[in-house]
Scaffold this active site. Structure first.
Site, PDB file in Angstrom:
ATOM      1  N   ILE A  88       0.855  -1.189   0.000  1.00 51.40           N
ATOM      2  CA  ILE A  88       0.000   0.000   0.000  1.00 51.40           C
ATOM      3  C   ILE A  88       0.892   1.240   0.000  1.00 51.40           C
ATOM      4  O   ILE A  88       1.849   1.323   0.769  1.00 51.40           O
ATOM      5  CB  ILE A  88      -0.934  -0.013   1.222  1.00 51.40           C
ATOM      6  CG1 ILE A  88      -1.902  -1.212   1.117  1.00 51.40           C
ATOM      7  CG2 ILE A  88      -1.707   1.289   1.330  1.00 51.40           C
ATOM      8  CD1 ILE A  88      -2.741  -1.437   2.361  1.00 51.40           C
ATOM      9  N   HIS A 105      -6.505  -4.742 -10.641  1.00 53.46           N
ATOM     10  CA  HIS A 105      -7.022  -5.365  -9.413  1.00 53.46           C
ATOM     11  C   HIS A 105      -7.914  -6.547  -9.777  1.00 53.46           C
ATOM     12  O   HIS A 105      -8.794  -6.416 -10.641  1.00 53.46           O
ATOM     13  CB  HIS A 105      -7.800  -4.334  -8.595  1.00 53.46           C
ATOM     14  CG  HIS A 105      -8.361  -4.918  -7.335  1.00 53.46           C
ATOM     15  ND1 HIS A 105      -7.581  -5.137  -6.222  1.00 53.46           N
ATOM     16  CD2 HIS A 105      -9.599  -5.362  -7.029  1.00 53.46           C
ATOM     17  CE1 HIS A 105      -8.326  -5.687  -5.281  1.00 53.46           C
ATOM     18  NE2 HIS A 105      -9.554  -5.836  -5.741  1.00 53.46           N
ATOM     19  N   THR A 137      -5.469   6.129  -6.346  1.00 55.68           N
ATOM     20  CA  THR A 137      -5.638   7.298  -5.479  1.00 55.68           C
ATOM     21  C   THR A 137      -5.339   6.835  -4.055  1.00 55.68           C
ATOM     22  O   THR A 137      -5.173   5.634  -3.817  1.00 55.68           O
ATOM     23  CB  THR A 137      -7.091   7.825  -5.556  1.00 55.68           C
ATOM     24  OG1 THR A 137      -7.964   6.796  -5.062  1.00 55.68           O
ATOM     25  CG2 THR A 137      -7.477   8.208  -6.976  1.00 55.68           C
TER      26      THR A 137
HETATM   27  N1  NHR Z   1      -1.862   2.247  -2.732  1.00 53.97           N
HETATM   28  C1  NHR Z   1      -2.831   3.157  -2.661  1.00 53.97           C
HETATM   29  N2  NHR Z   1      -2.606   4.232  -1.898  1.00 53.97           N
HETATM   30  N3  NHR Z   1      -4.006   3.069  -3.327  1.00 53.97           N
HETATM   31  C2  NHR Z   1      -4.255   1.975  -4.071  1.00 53.97           C
HETATM   32  O1  NHR Z   1      -5.401   1.894  -4.717  1.00 53.97           O
HETATM   33  C3  NHR Z   1      -3.289   0.936  -4.152  1.00 53.97           C
HETATM   34  C4  NHR Z   1      -2.081   1.114  -3.449  1.00 53.97           C
HETATM   35  C5  NHR Z   1      -1.095   0.128  -3.459  1.00 53.97           C
HETATM   36  C6  NHR Z   1      -1.328  -1.066  -4.124  1.00 53.97           C
HETATM   37  C7  NHR Z   1      -2.838  -2.637  -5.356  1.00 53.97           C
HETATM   38  C8  NHR Z   1      -3.891  -3.331  -4.476  1.00 53.97           C
HETATM   39  C9  NHR Z   1      -4.607  -4.458  -5.208  1.00 53.97           C
HETATM   40  O2  NHR Z   1      -4.772  -4.414  -6.438  1.00 53.97           O
HETATM   41  C10 NHR Z   1      -2.546  -1.276  -4.784  1.00 53.97           C
HETATM   42  C11 NHR Z   1      -3.513  -0.259  -4.827  1.00 53.97           C
HETATM   43  C12 NHR Z   1      -1.696  -4.435  -1.574  1.00 53.97           C
HETATM   44  C13 NHR Z   1      -2.607  -4.459  -0.519  1.00 53.97           C
HETATM   45  C14 NHR Z   1      -2.152  -4.810   0.876  1.00 53.97           C
HETATM   46  O3  NHR Z   1      -2.973  -4.964   1.770  1.00 53.97           O
HETATM   47  C15 NHR Z   1      -3.922  -4.116  -0.773  1.00 53.97           C
HETATM   48  C16 NHR Z   1      -4.316  -3.754  -2.057  1.00 53.97           C
HETATM   49  C17 NHR Z   1      -3.403  -3.732  -3.115  1.00 53.97           C
HETATM   50  C18 NHR Z   1      -2.094  -4.071  -2.869  1.00 53.97           C
HETATM   51  N4  NHR Z   1      -0.828  -4.908   1.118  1.00 53.97           N
HETATM   52  C19 NHR Z   1      -0.210  -5.208   2.433  1.00 53.97           C
HETATM   53  C20 NHR Z   1       0.448  -3.939   3.013  1.00 53.97           C
HETATM   54  O4  NHR Z   1       0.559  -3.902   4.254  1.00 53.97           O
HETATM   55  C21 NHR Z   1       0.889  -6.234   2.300  1.00 53.97           C
HETATM   56  C22 NHR Z   1       0.403  -7.520   1.756  1.00 53.97           C
HETATM   57  C23 NHR Z   1       1.533  -8.467   1.303  1.00 53.97           C
HETATM   58  O5  NHR Z   1       2.723  -8.072   1.277  1.00 53.97           O
HETATM   59  O6  NHR Z   1       1.216  -9.612   0.929  1.00 53.97           O
HETATM   60  O7  NHR Z   1       0.913  -3.048   2.288  1.00 53.97           O
HETATM   61  O8  NHR Z   1      -5.106  -5.414  -4.547  1.00 53.97           O
HETATM   62  C1  GAR Z   2      -2.731 -10.623 -10.354  1.00 56.82           C
HETATM   63  O1  GAR Z   2      -3.903 -11.407 -10.338  1.00 56.82           O
HETATM   64  C2  GAR Z   2      -3.035  -9.213  -9.896  1.00 56.82           C
HETATM   65  O2  GAR Z   2      -4.263  -8.716 -10.337  1.00 56.82           O
HETATM   66  C3  GAR Z   2      -3.052  -9.406  -8.407  1.00 56.82           C
HETATM   67  O3  GAR Z   2      -2.053 -10.342  -8.120  1.00 56.82           O
HETATM   68  C4  GAR Z   2      -1.758 -11.116  -9.289  1.00 56.82           C
HETATM   69  C5  GAR Z   2      -0.330 -10.836  -9.673  1.00 56.82           C
HETATM   70  O4  GAR Z   2       0.070 -11.672 -10.721  1.00 56.82           O
HETATM   71  N1  GAR Z   2      -2.787  -8.176  -7.751  1.00 56.82           N
HETATM   72  C6  GAR Z   2      -3.046  -7.989  -6.482  1.00 56.82           C
HETATM   73  O5  GAR Z   2      -3.619  -8.813  -5.800  1.00 56.82           O
HETATM   74  C7  GAR Z   2      -2.562  -6.680  -5.929  1.00 56.82           C
HETATM   75  N2  GAR Z   2      -2.747  -6.690  -4.522  1.00 56.82           N
HETATM   76  P1  GAR Z   2       1.333 -11.312 -11.621  1.00 56.82           P
HETATM   77  O6  GAR Z   2       2.497 -11.010 -10.675  1.00 56.82           O
HETATM   78  O7  GAR Z   2       1.580 -12.578 -12.367  1.00 56.82           O
HETATM   79  O8  GAR Z   2       0.979 -10.163 -12.477  1.00 56.82           O
END
Ligand code: NHR
Ligand code: GAR
Length: 213
Positions: A88, A105, A137
């Site tokens: 994040i 996503h 965002t």
């Molecule tokens: N950052 C912001 N500010 N806004 C978004 O819309 C974001 C972002 C960063 C990443 C991808 C998102 C997804 O597609 C994304 C969108 C990671 C987490 C999460 O909980 C949630 C959503 C997404 C990516 N990450 C944990 C954390 O503490 C770690 C999880 C792990 O390492 O496995 O950062 O789903």
């Molecule tokens: C994909 O399904 C992507 O949409 C999802 O993880 C996979 C990554 O695959 N993303 C998330 O869950 C972000 N939190 P990839 O590394 O083979 O593209």
């Protein structure tokens, strides 16, 4: 030509789909927060610069994001593509790149933001699931939507089978979004709504297996 940097955390199949599609963007670098990300050697083998900014080497999100911004800025990209990027990002980082960060996503947003989307979709009993490309965002997984693709949830589905069906659509719509950006066809209608010029619909869509206009 507009340029881009791709951020990954793992296997990088979406990164690969973006690069192989040759959407008309100059992909200047791939940056991972995990040193062992499978996507890094693939990018290097394609002659793309790779960097690691390890979040575990940083005491705070602010410090990680500052190091990430420094790595990104060395390539001065027009766009940042999150491709399975799992950290994040802070508000400070996002405001540095206004309307420039894209994410793929694995759900039909605004349903199922966050993690474990396929399991949660099956538990909720939805009949359509899918993937969304959106601008990033500060509100997690709530930025303006550029394109979505829907897939059916089938009888007897497993989480893995559903994830694979969604991933196939991710590999279509992320390159599609990149082509639109490269062609300068993406327009904002206010802060929240995005429209693709010349596509004939308000916003854009793709229902598998049909191709969008
Ligand atoms: N950052 C912001 N500010 N806004 C978004 O819309 C974001 C972002 C960063 C990443 C991808 C998102 C997804 O597609 C994304 C969108 C990671 C987490 C999460 O909980 C949630 C959503 C997404 C990516 N990450 C944990 C954390 O503490 C770690 C999880 C792990 O390492 O496995 O950062 O789903
Ligand atoms: C994909 O399904 C992507 O949409 C999802 O993880 C996979 C990554 O695959 N993303 C998330 O869950 C972000 N939190 P990839 O590394 O083979 O593209």
């Amino acid at each position: 030509m507009k340029s881009a940097v791709i951020l990954i955390s793992g296997r990088g199949s979406n990164m690969q789909a973006l690069v192989e599609a040759q959407p008309g963007l100059d992909f200047r670098a791939v940056i991972s927060n995990r040193p062992a990300a499978g996507g890094l050697p693939w990018a290097a083998s394609r002659g793309i610069e790779t960097r690691v900014v390890d979040h575990k080497a940083h005491p705070s999100r602010e410090s990680f994001d500052a190091a990430l911004a420094q790595a990104v800025d060395a390539f001065a990209p027009d766009y940042l593509f999150l491709a399975g990027f799992m950290r994040i990002l802070t508000e400070g980082f996002i405001h540095r790149y206004p309307r420039s960060i894209l994410n793929i996503h694995p759900s039909l947003l605004p349903s199922f933001p966050g993690l474990d989307t396929h399991r949660r979709a099956m538990e909720a009993g939805v009949k359509l699931h899918g993937a969304t490309v959106h601008f990033v965002t500060p509100a997690l997984d709530h930025g303006p939507i550029l394109v979505q693709a829907a897939v059916p949830v089938l009888e007897g589905d497993t989480e893995d089978a559903l994830a694979a069906r969604v991933l196939a659509q991710e590999h279509r719509i992320y390159p599609q979004a990149a082509r639109w950006l490269a062609a300068g066809r993406v327009e904002f209608r206010g802060a929240d709504v995005v429209q693709v010029r010349g596509s004939g619909v308000a916003g854009d869509w793709a229902i598998a297996p049909r191709d969008p206009p």
